[in-house]
Enzyme design. Sequence first.
Site, short mmCIF file in Angstrom:
data_model
loop_
_atom_site.label_atom_id
_atom_site.label_comp_id
_atom_site.label_asym_id
_atom_site.label_seq_id
_atom_site.Cartn_x
_atom_site.Cartn_y
_atom_site.Cartn_z
N GLU A 228 4.52 -0.50 1.42
CA GLU A 228 4.67 -0.73 -0.02
C GLU A 228 4.62 -2.22 -0.39
OE1 GLU A 228 8.15 1.12 -1.67
OE2 GLU A 228 7.77 3.05 -0.70
N GLU B 177 0.83 -1.21 0.00
CA GLU B 177 0.00 0.00 0.00
C GLU B 177 0.86 1.25 0.00
OE1 GLU B 177 0.75 1.66 2.89
OE2 GLU B 177 1.80 -0.14 3.56
#
Length: 378
Positions: free
Chosen positions: A316, A174
């Site tokens: 991430e 994310e």
Amino acid sequence: MTDNKTLLLPAIEPTADATLSARLQHKIDQKTKPLGALGQLETLALQLGLIQRSEAITFESPQMVVFAADHGIASEGVSAFPQAVTVQMVGNMLAGGAAINVFARQHGFALQVVDAGVAADLADHPQLQQRKIAPGTHNMCEGPAMSLAQAHAALQAGMDVMQGLPGNVVAFGEMGIANTSPAALLLARLAGLPISDVVGRGTGLDDAQLAHKQAVLQRALDRHADVHEPLAVLAALGGFEIAMMAGAMLQAASERRVVLVDGFIAGAAALVARALVPQVLDYLVFCHRSAERGHHLLLDHLKAVPLLNLDMRLGEGTGALLAWPLLQSAALFMAEMASFDSAGVSGKTEAPTLVTACTSLPPEGAFRLGAARRRNLA
């Protein structure tokens, strides 16, 4: 459920299979090693075999999906970085310069970035999926982060993203400034934990900033004190990227894919997915324990044992890909490591039984007599 009538969640088959589990465990135990000597790698191999319903674990077309979105609560000053960093980092990912790009290239994962709700218009790109629900959520201190219809749409979009990707293994990550705030709020409400326990420093808050963040999140939690049903909690306290990731996890599990779960934000999505369809947990591999305070409690709540503990807090999906070689090792030792029979190696034997050669004990006093005679001889 009372509020998911218009949302069809995918059916997920539990992986429990006593017969296959026994075969897998026998295969693991017969490898040329002491029982349990590969530790958590053996537990991982068993999970992977049950997911794939096979004693031969294989991985095909691994996918890395990063969901990006902005959050209205960022206006309350809960992050050390401005909201503009979200779109800037998405641009960095699409240019190939983020940490997740490096690790995806290293490990052969195809990378997709999904615009779940970034507060900016993003130009088309081959690695970008345009799934924007809205340009960021609302400030949850003032009202629900999203409407119930938007929560449904985000979950459905996540399912749709997953249906369009190949392979049997997927990692989720994310990007979204302030997204540790909805993650902490979801954990607090769904696990029944106090805000003071679950709020961490996020992107690097100092003590004063941390105290401010805790106060803001307590206001948000109090604002929605009567909301407890999972979908309603997601709508009131969640984020578009978290909702979309939860939907993707549910779809991936329904397709019997191996799901690699990254850190705190991905863990919050897993928490939501588990609340909606509990069987999803069978398919989730929790890859690392992040430095974010709430992540430790989230893993404990889910009774999940992560593969790594590297004190990371980047997000991430980076922690998921760093754990990937462990899954490969689990598959390879199952496929290539010799068994005791094939290698001609003796397995563990029972400890020898102590047997005395005497059929009867000597008469009482015999040992004392022998000792006296030795003293006399001396």
